[in-house]
Design a protein around this motif. Structure first.
Motif, PDB file in Angstrom:
ATOM      1  N   TYR A  62       7.871 -35.514   2.653  1.00 50.44           N
ATOM      2  CA  TYR A  62       8.841 -34.488   3.078  1.00 50.44           C
ATOM      3  C   TYR A  62       8.746 -34.058   4.466  1.00 50.44           C
ATOM      4  O   TYR A  62       7.681 -34.238   5.037  1.00 50.44           O
ATOM      5  CB  TYR A  62       8.405 -33.332   1.966  1.00 50.44           C
ATOM      6  CG  TYR A  62       9.382 -32.021   2.360  1.00 50.44           C
ATOM      7  CD1 TYR A  62      10.522 -32.027   1.975  1.00 50.44           C
ATOM      8  CD2 TYR A  62       8.799 -30.835   3.003  1.00 50.44           C
ATOM      9  CE1 TYR A  62      11.260 -30.722   2.196  1.00 50.44           C
ATOM     10  CE2 TYR A  62       9.493 -29.726   3.189  1.00 50.44           C
ATOM     11  CZ  TYR A  62      10.462 -29.647   2.656  1.00 50.44           C
ATOM     12  OH  TYR A  62      11.378 -28.674   3.048  1.00 50.44           O
ATOM     13  N   ASP A  64      10.151 -30.807   6.883  1.00 50.45           N
ATOM     14  CA  ASP A  64      10.623 -29.661   7.015  1.00 50.45           C
ATOM     15  C   ASP A  64      11.197 -29.011   8.399  1.00 50.45           C
ATOM     16  O   ASP A  64      11.397 -27.861   8.754  1.00 50.45           O
ATOM     17  CB  ASP A  64       9.733 -28.506   6.243  1.00 50.45           C
ATOM     18  CG  ASP A  64       8.605 -27.908   7.210  1.00 50.45           C
ATOM     19  OD1 ASP A  64       8.280 -28.812   8.234  1.00 50.45           O
ATOM     20  OD2 ASP A  64       8.114 -27.021   7.054  1.00 50.45           O
ATOM     21  N   GLN A  70       2.490 -33.085   5.835  1.00 48.23           N
ATOM     22  CA  GLN A  70       2.942 -33.171   4.486  1.00 48.23           C
ATOM     23  C   GLN A  70       2.360 -34.413   3.898  1.00 48.23           C
ATOM     24  O   GLN A  70       1.799 -35.353   4.573  1.00 48.23           O
ATOM     25  CB  GLN A  70       4.505 -33.617   4.502  1.00 48.23           C
ATOM     26  CG  GLN A  70       5.035 -32.316   5.146  1.00 48.23           C
ATOM     27  CD  GLN A  70       5.384 -31.139   4.351  1.00 48.23           C
ATOM     28  OE1 GLN A  70       5.294 -31.031   3.155  1.00 48.23           O
ATOM     29  NE2 GLN A  70       5.727 -29.939   4.740  1.00 48.23           N
ATOM     30  N   HIS A  98      17.288 -31.504   1.796  1.00 54.94           N
ATOM     31  CA  HIS A  98      16.096 -31.616   2.473  1.00 54.94           C
ATOM     32  C   HIS A  98      16.158 -32.942   3.134  1.00 54.94           C
ATOM     33  O   HIS A  98      16.971 -34.091   2.772  1.00 54.94           O
ATOM     34  CB  HIS A  98      15.162 -31.283   1.615  1.00 54.94           C
ATOM     35  CG  HIS A  98      14.987 -30.122   0.990  1.00 54.94           C
ATOM     36  ND1 HIS A  98      14.401 -28.956   1.845  1.00 54.94           N
ATOM     37  CD2 HIS A  98      15.410 -29.528  -0.275  1.00 54.94           C
ATOM     38  CE1 HIS A  98      14.366 -27.816   1.103  1.00 54.94           C
ATOM     39  NE2 HIS A  98      14.753 -28.304   0.082  1.00 54.94           N
ATOM     40  N   ALA A 192      10.498 -28.236  -7.819  1.00 54.65           N
ATOM     41  CA  ALA A 192       9.874 -28.437  -6.401  1.00 54.65           C
ATOM     42  C   ALA A 192       9.273 -26.941  -6.259  1.00 54.65           C
ATOM     43  O   ALA A 192       9.532 -25.876  -6.270  1.00 54.65           O
ATOM     44  CB  ALA A 192      10.857 -28.589  -5.590  1.00 54.65           C
ATOM     45  N   TYR A 194       7.140 -24.996  -2.922  1.00 58.18           N
ATOM     46  CA  TYR A 194       6.818 -24.829  -1.596  1.00 58.18           C
ATOM     47  C   TYR A 194       5.899 -23.652  -1.310  1.00 58.18           C
ATOM     48  O   TYR A 194       5.612 -22.499  -2.020  1.00 58.18           O
ATOM     49  CB  TYR A 194       8.402 -24.346  -0.892  1.00 58.18           C
ATOM     50  CG  TYR A 194       9.328 -25.041  -1.214  1.00 58.18           C
ATOM     51  CD1 TYR A 194       9.892 -26.088  -0.340  1.00 58.18           C
ATOM     52  CD2 TYR A 194      10.134 -24.936  -2.523  1.00 58.18           C
ATOM     53  CE1 TYR A 194      10.943 -26.847  -0.601  1.00 58.18           C
ATOM     54  CE2 TYR A 194      11.102 -26.090  -2.788  1.00 58.18           C
ATOM     55  CZ  TYR A 194      11.568 -26.979  -1.960  1.00 58.18           C
ATOM     56  OH  TYR A 194      12.615 -27.883  -1.998  1.00 58.18           O
ATOM     57  N   GLU A 200       5.602 -29.027   0.809  1.00 65.55           N
ATOM     58  CA  GLU A 200       6.542 -29.020  -0.361  1.00 65.55           C
ATOM     59  C   GLU A 200       5.901 -30.211  -1.086  1.00 65.55           C
ATOM     60  O   GLU A 200       5.572 -31.255  -0.788  1.00 65.55           O
ATOM     61  CB  GLU A 200       8.027 -29.355   0.200  1.00 65.55           C
ATOM     62  CG  GLU A 200       8.965 -29.382  -0.902  1.00 65.55           C
ATOM     63  CD  GLU A 200       9.146 -31.028  -1.694  1.00 65.55           C
ATOM     64  OE1 GLU A 200      10.067 -31.017  -2.537  1.00 65.55           O
ATOM     65  OE2 GLU A 200       8.696 -31.965  -0.805  1.00 65.55           O
ATOM     66  N   GLN A 201       6.387 -30.152  -2.602  1.00 60.29           N
ATOM     67  CA  GLN A 201       6.056 -31.259  -3.251  1.00 60.29           C
ATOM     68  C   GLN A 201       6.837 -30.947  -4.756  1.00 60.29           C
ATOM     69  O   GLN A 201       6.912 -29.995  -5.088  1.00 60.29           O
ATOM     70  CB  GLN A 201       4.463 -31.173  -3.948  1.00 60.29           C
ATOM     71  CG  GLN A 201       4.209 -32.218  -4.680  1.00 60.29           C
ATOM     72  CD  GLN A 201       2.438 -32.326  -4.837  1.00 60.29           C
ATOM     73  OE1 GLN A 201       1.848 -31.908  -3.910  1.00 60.29           O
ATOM     74  NE2 GLN A 201       2.338 -32.717  -6.150  1.00 60.29           N
ATOM     75  N   TYR A 243       5.082 -18.063  -2.344  1.00 59.29           N
ATOM     76  CA  TYR A 243       5.325 -19.282  -2.722  1.00 59.29           C
ATOM     77  C   TYR A 243       6.540 -19.402  -3.530  1.00 59.29           C
ATOM     78  O   TYR A 243       7.096 -18.256  -3.878  1.00 59.29           O
ATOM     79  CB  TYR A 243       4.253 -20.074  -3.619  1.00 59.29           C
ATOM     80  CG  TYR A 243       3.093 -20.239  -2.916  1.00 59.29           C
ATOM     81  CD1 TYR A 243       2.623 -21.673  -2.562  1.00 59.29           C
ATOM     82  CD2 TYR A 243       2.083 -19.260  -2.319  1.00 59.29           C
ATOM     83  CE1 TYR A 243       1.227 -21.957  -2.220  1.00 59.29           C
ATOM     84  CE2 TYR A 243       0.820 -19.588  -1.587  1.00 59.29           C
ATOM     85  CZ  TYR A 243       0.661 -21.094  -1.279  1.00 59.29           C
ATOM     86  OH  TYR A 243      -0.687 -21.215  -1.001  1.00 59.29           O
TER      87      TYR A 243
END
Length: 262
Positions: A62, A64, A70, A98, A192, A194, A200-201, A243
């Motif tokens: 990811y 951002d 990440q 994204h 997802a 954050y 992020e995952q 979050y």
């Protein structure tokens, strides 16, 4: 469903990527096409290979727009399911709107890395059903690994998560409900998460059939345990703050929920 990912993956990838491209020029080139194809939330990334260097290992990361570290993940659930003889791969863990770094590594360490953008989509809508009708309930949880027991919590605390990284798993029960449906639906569902620092995952993905009746409710007993473990391993901290977790149906945002970690 994706939970924990071996952190050694990042080390292995860095070793492969350290060698200069010129060292492998005699074997040909892999070139990733940055124009992706999206069908109901699943993203197909393709590439060309002048040296026929398959099979290929496929990895994503990811991005951002910041310098927040990440975690790199296998494109599938593990190395085996992320290896292909084809010159394309269908991702189930990329989110609309994204950006991601895509890594394709062939034989003789021939590889390419490209930043791709998954096109944005509108909020979830399917006939008369839309995002405003999706209900989500969460309940903070702690799983004690030694006793194999689950307990409810009043909230999540950064210090507790870091202190008990080896013997407890923290997260929450995630439940979503749809209203009574006139006919059954079949959706690809993604969750997802954050962190406030931008990490992020994807923490869950699966295909679901939503039946008719008085309403459809589904829950995941523990969400976020792998997220917090990878966040700590990648960033060296569990930052306090706000979050959020996002729910997607067929690539469309169906619900957003924020929660605090003190």
């Amino acid at each position: 469903m994706r939970k924990g990912i071996a952190f050694l993956l990042a080390v292995a990838i860095l070793t492969v990527l350290a060698a200069p491209v010129s060292a492998y020029a005699s074997y040909g080139y892999i070139t990733i096409d940055t124009n992706v194809r999206v069908v109901n939330g699943r993203v197909t990334v393709s590439w060309t290979d002048t040296g026929n260097c398959g099979p290929y290992s496929v990895i994503y990361e990811y991005y951002d727009g910041s310098d927040t570290p990440q975690c790199r993940f296998w494109a599938g659930d593990d190395e085996a399911s992320s290896t292909t003889n084809e010159t394309s791969f269908v991702f189930e863990s990329l989110i609309a709107g994204h950006q991601y770094y895509i890594y394709v590594i062939g034989q003789n360490n021939i590889r390419d890395i490209r930043l791709i953008t998954v096109p944005e989509t509108a909020s979830f809508e399917d006939g008369k059903l839309n995002a405003s009708q999706v209900r989500v309930v969460t309940d903070y949880k702690c799983y004690r690994i030694k006793n194999k027991s689950m307990e409810s919590l009043k909230g999540l605390n950064s210090a507790d998560i870091k202190q008990h990284m080896e013997d407890r798993a923290y997260g929450f029960r995630y439940q979503f409900t749809l209203p009574q449906l006139a006919y059954a639906r079949d959706y690809f569902v993604q969750l997802a998460m954050y962190a406030p620092n931008g990490y992020e995952q994807i923490v869950h993905y699966s295909q679901y059939e939503f039946s008719t009746g008085k309403g459809f409710t589904y829950y995941l007993q523990l969400v976020g345990d792998g997220f917090f473990a990878n966040l700590y391993n990648t960033c060296g901290d569990i930052p306090s703050g706000t979050y959020r977790i996002e729910l997607y149906f067929n690539g469309m945002l169906a619900h957003t929920k924020e929660f605090a970690v003190k």
